[in-house]
Scaffold this motif. Structure first.
Motif, PDB file in Angstrom:
ATOM      1  N   GLU A  94     -10.900  -7.895   8.429  1.00  0.00           N
ATOM      2  CA  GLU A  94     -10.588  -8.489   7.131  1.00  0.00           C
ATOM      3  C   GLU A  94     -11.020  -7.527   6.032  1.00  0.00           C
ATOM      4  OE1 GLU A  94     -11.277 -12.788   6.391  1.00  0.00           O
ATOM      5  OE2 GLU A  94     -12.605 -12.044   4.809  1.00  0.00           O
ATOM      6  N   ALA A  95     -10.150  -7.369   5.026  1.00  0.00           N
ATOM      7  CA  ALA A  95     -10.463  -6.478   3.905  1.00  0.00           C
ATOM      8  C   ALA A  95      -9.744  -6.952   2.647  1.00  0.00           C
ATOM      9  CB  ALA A  95     -10.019  -5.054   4.228  1.00  0.00           C
ATOM     10  N   LYS A  96     -10.302  -6.609   1.513  1.00  0.00           N
ATOM     11  CA  LYS A  96      -9.616  -6.850   0.247  1.00  0.00           C
ATOM     12  C   LYS A  96      -8.562  -5.763   0.130  1.00  0.00           C
ATOM     13  CE  LYS A  96     -10.346  -7.711  -4.638  1.00  0.00           C
ATOM     14  NZ  LYS A  96      -9.410  -8.816  -4.657  1.00  0.00           N
ATOM     15  N   LEU A  97      -7.297  -6.153   0.093  1.00  0.00           N
ATOM     16  CA  LEU A  97      -6.197  -5.198   0.042  1.00  0.00           C
ATOM     17  C   LEU A  97      -5.891  -4.804  -1.394  1.00  0.00           C
ATOM     18  CD1 LEU A  97      -3.978  -6.703   2.886  1.00  0.00           C
ATOM     19  CD2 LEU A  97      -5.720  -4.917   3.022  1.00  0.00           C
ATOM     20  N   ALA A  98      -5.033  -3.797  -1.567  1.00  0.00           N
ATOM     21  CA  ALA A  98      -4.794  -3.179  -2.878  1.00  0.00           C
ATOM     22  C   ALA A  98      -4.256  -4.138  -3.941  1.00  0.00           C
ATOM     23  CB  ALA A  98      -3.846  -1.992  -2.729  1.00  0.00           C
ATOM     24  N   ARG A  99      -3.464  -5.112  -3.520  1.00  0.00           N
ATOM     25  CA  ARG A  99      -2.923  -6.105  -4.468  1.00  0.00           C
ATOM     26  C   ARG A  99      -3.145  -7.496  -3.885  1.00  0.00           C
ATOM     27  NH1 ARG A  99       1.378  -2.696  -3.706  1.00  0.00           N
ATOM     28  NH2 ARG A  99       2.742  -4.379  -3.036  1.00  0.00           N
ATOM     29  N   ASP A 100      -3.361  -8.458  -4.756  1.00  0.00           N
ATOM     30  CA  ASP A 100      -3.667  -9.825  -4.314  1.00  0.00           C
ATOM     31  C   ASP A 100      -2.563 -10.458  -3.470  1.00  0.00           C
ATOM     32  OD1 ASP A 100      -6.144  -9.741  -5.520  1.00  0.00           O
ATOM     33  OD2 ASP A 100      -5.495 -10.793  -7.330  1.00  0.00           O
ATOM     34  N   VAL A 101      -1.314 -10.056  -3.663  1.00  0.00           N
ATOM     35  CA  VAL A 101      -0.205 -10.657  -2.912  1.00  0.00           C
ATOM     36  C   VAL A 101      -0.114 -10.129  -1.482  1.00  0.00           C
ATOM     37  CG1 VAL A 101       1.167 -11.142  -4.979  1.00  0.00           C
ATOM     38  CG2 VAL A 101       1.491  -8.982  -3.747  1.00  0.00           C
ATOM     39  N   LEU A 102      -0.801  -9.023  -1.193  1.00  0.00           N
ATOM     40  CA  LEU A 102      -0.737  -8.434   0.148  1.00  0.00           C
ATOM     41  C   LEU A 102      -1.614  -9.215   1.117  1.00  0.00           C
ATOM     42  CD1 LEU A 102      -0.843  -4.650  -0.774  1.00  0.00           C
ATOM     43  CD2 LEU A 102       1.163  -6.029  -0.144  1.00  0.00           C
ATOM     44  N   LYS A 103      -1.049  -9.445   2.313  1.00  0.00           N
ATOM     45  CA  LYS A 103      -1.760 -10.201   3.332  1.00  0.00           C
ATOM     46  C   LYS A 103      -2.103  -9.357   4.558  1.00  0.00           C
ATOM     47  CE  LYS A 103       0.695 -14.404   1.920  1.00  0.00           C
ATOM     48  NZ  LYS A 103      -0.417 -15.061   1.259  1.00  0.00           N
ATOM     49  N   VAL A 104      -1.372  -8.241   4.764  1.00  0.00           N
ATOM     50  CA  VAL A 104      -1.578  -7.414   5.953  1.00  0.00           C
ATOM     51  C   VAL A 104      -1.249  -5.957   5.635  1.00  0.00           C
ATOM     52  CG1 VAL A 104       0.750  -7.902   6.841  1.00  0.00           C
ATOM     53  CG2 VAL A 104      -1.020  -7.170   8.419  1.00  0.00           C
ATOM     54  N   GLU A 105      -2.037  -5.051   6.222  1.00  0.00           N
ATOM     55  CA  GLU A 105      -1.774  -3.613   6.152  1.00  0.00           C
ATOM     56  C   GLU A 105      -2.025  -3.034   7.532  1.00  0.00           C
ATOM     57  OE1 GLU A 105      -2.946   0.465   3.725  1.00  0.00           O
ATOM     58  OE2 GLU A 105      -3.760  -1.456   3.051  1.00  0.00           O
ATOM     59  N   ILE A 106      -1.134  -2.146   7.982  1.00  0.00           N
ATOM     60  CA  ILE A 106      -1.247  -1.578   9.314  1.00  0.00           C
ATOM     61  C   ILE A 106      -1.218  -0.056   9.214  1.00  0.00           C
ATOM     62  CG2 ILE A 106      -0.241  -1.441  11.623  1.00  0.00           C
ATOM     63  CD1 ILE A 106       0.927  -4.248  11.145  1.00  0.00           C
ATOM     64  N   ILE A 107      -2.168   0.590   9.887  1.00  0.00           N
ATOM     65  CA  ILE A 107      -2.279   2.039   9.944  1.00  0.00           C
ATOM     66  C   ILE A 107      -2.050   2.457  11.402  1.00  0.00           C
ATOM     67  CG2 ILE A 107      -3.774   4.028   9.510  1.00  0.00           C
ATOM     68  CD1 ILE A 107      -5.436   1.986   7.714  1.00  0.00           C
ATOM     69  N   VAL A 108      -1.114   3.399  11.618  1.00  0.00           N
ATOM     70  CA  VAL A 108      -0.716   3.772  12.961  1.00  0.00           C
ATOM     71  C   VAL A 108      -0.896   5.275  13.190  1.00  0.00           C
ATOM     72  CG1 VAL A 108       1.328   4.030  14.451  1.00  0.00           C
ATOM     73  CG2 VAL A 108       0.896   1.863  13.299  1.00  0.00           C
ATOM     74  N   THR A 109      -1.380   5.608  14.394  1.00  0.00           N
ATOM     75  CA  THR A 109      -1.411   6.983  14.891  1.00  0.00           C
ATOM     76  C   THR A 109      -0.600   6.988  16.179  1.00  0.00           C
ATOM     77  OG1 THR A 109      -3.627   7.301  13.974  1.00  0.00           O
ATOM     78  CG2 THR A 109      -2.902   8.878  15.646  1.00  0.00           C
ATOM     79  N   ALA A 110       0.282   7.979  16.323  1.00  0.00           N
ATOM     80  CA  ALA A 110       1.172   8.023  17.494  1.00  0.00           C
ATOM     81  C   ALA A 110       1.309   9.455  17.998  1.00  0.00           C
ATOM     82  CB  ALA A 110       2.543   7.464  17.128  1.00  0.00           C
ATOM     83  N   ALA A 111       1.808   9.590  19.204  1.00  0.00           N
ATOM     84  CA  ALA A 111       2.162  10.891  19.747  1.00  0.00           C
ATOM     85  C   ALA A 111       3.635  11.142  19.473  1.00  0.00           C
ATOM     86  CB  ALA A 111       1.902  10.900  21.259  1.00  0.00           C
ATOM     87  N   GLU A 112       3.993  12.398  19.274  1.00  0.00           N
ATOM     88  CA  GLU A 112       5.407  12.739  19.163  1.00  0.00           C
ATOM     89  C   GLU A 112       6.056  12.555  20.525  1.00  0.00           C
ATOM     90  OE1 GLU A 112       6.563  16.132  16.281  1.00  0.00           O
ATOM     91  OE2 GLU A 112       4.629  16.741  17.153  1.00  0.00           O
ATOM     92  N   LYS A 113       7.346  12.222  20.511  1.00  0.00           N
ATOM     93  CA  LYS A 113       8.086  12.149  21.771  1.00  0.00           C
ATOM     94  C   LYS A 113       8.270  13.571  22.309  1.00  0.00           C
ATOM     95  CE  LYS A 113      11.568   9.607  20.156  1.00  0.00           C
ATOM     96  NZ  LYS A 113      12.808   8.829  20.163  1.00  0.00           N
TER      97      LYS A 113
END
Length: 114
Positions: A94-113
Motif C-alpha cells: 500500500e502506498a500513497k500514489l501520485a494522484r488521489d484518483v489512482l488506485k493501482v500502479e504496477i512496475i515491471v521488469t522483464a527479459a527480452e525475447k
C-alpha cells in the motif's frame, strides 16, 4: 549498452540493458480498481511489445495499491492476465500514489525475447 525508449526530461518509459527490460510504473484510467488494473496491464503489454518482450518473459512485478482493501479485486484481474506457468516474482504493498484518483500502479521488469 543501455537503450532508453520514450524518454523525456524526467524519465524513460522503457530502459533496456543486457537483455533486461525495465518499465516505468504504469497506472490506468477508470473509476474502479478493476478498470484501472485492466488499463494499466494493457499499457504494460504495449510497452513490453515495443521493448521486444511479453508477459511470458516478466521476471518481477511490484504493485502499489492506494488501499490494500482492493487487493482481491486487483488480483482477480492480475490472475486472469498472467499466463499460466509464467508467474513472476511479485510484491504488493500500500502506498500513497501520485494522484488521489489512482488506485493501482504496477512496475515491471522483464527479459527480452530471444
Amino acid at each position: 549498452m543501455i537503450e532508453r525508449m520514450q524518454t523525456s526530461a524526467r524519465m524513460s518509459k522503457i530502459v533496456k540493458h543486457n537483455g533486461t527490460v525495465y518499465l516505468c510504473g504504469q497506472v490506468g484510467s477508470g473509476e474502479t480498481v478493476t478498470e484501472q488494473t485492466q488499463d494499466c496491464l494493457s499499457r504494460v503489454d504495449a510497452l513490453l511489445q515495443e521493448a521486444g518482450s511479453d508477459r511470458e518473459h516478466i521476471l518481477q512485478a511490484v504493485i502499489w495499491l492506494a488501499d490494500m482493501a482492493d487487493f482481491a479485486e486487483m488480483n482477480a484481474v492480475w490472475d486472469a492476465w498472467v499466463p499460466e506457468g509464467h508467474a513472476p516474482a511479485r510484491a504488493c504493498g500500500e502506498a500513497k500514489l501520485a494522484r488521489d484518483v489512482l488506485k493501482v500502479e504496477i512496475i515491471v521488469t522483464a527479459a527480452e525475447k530471444a
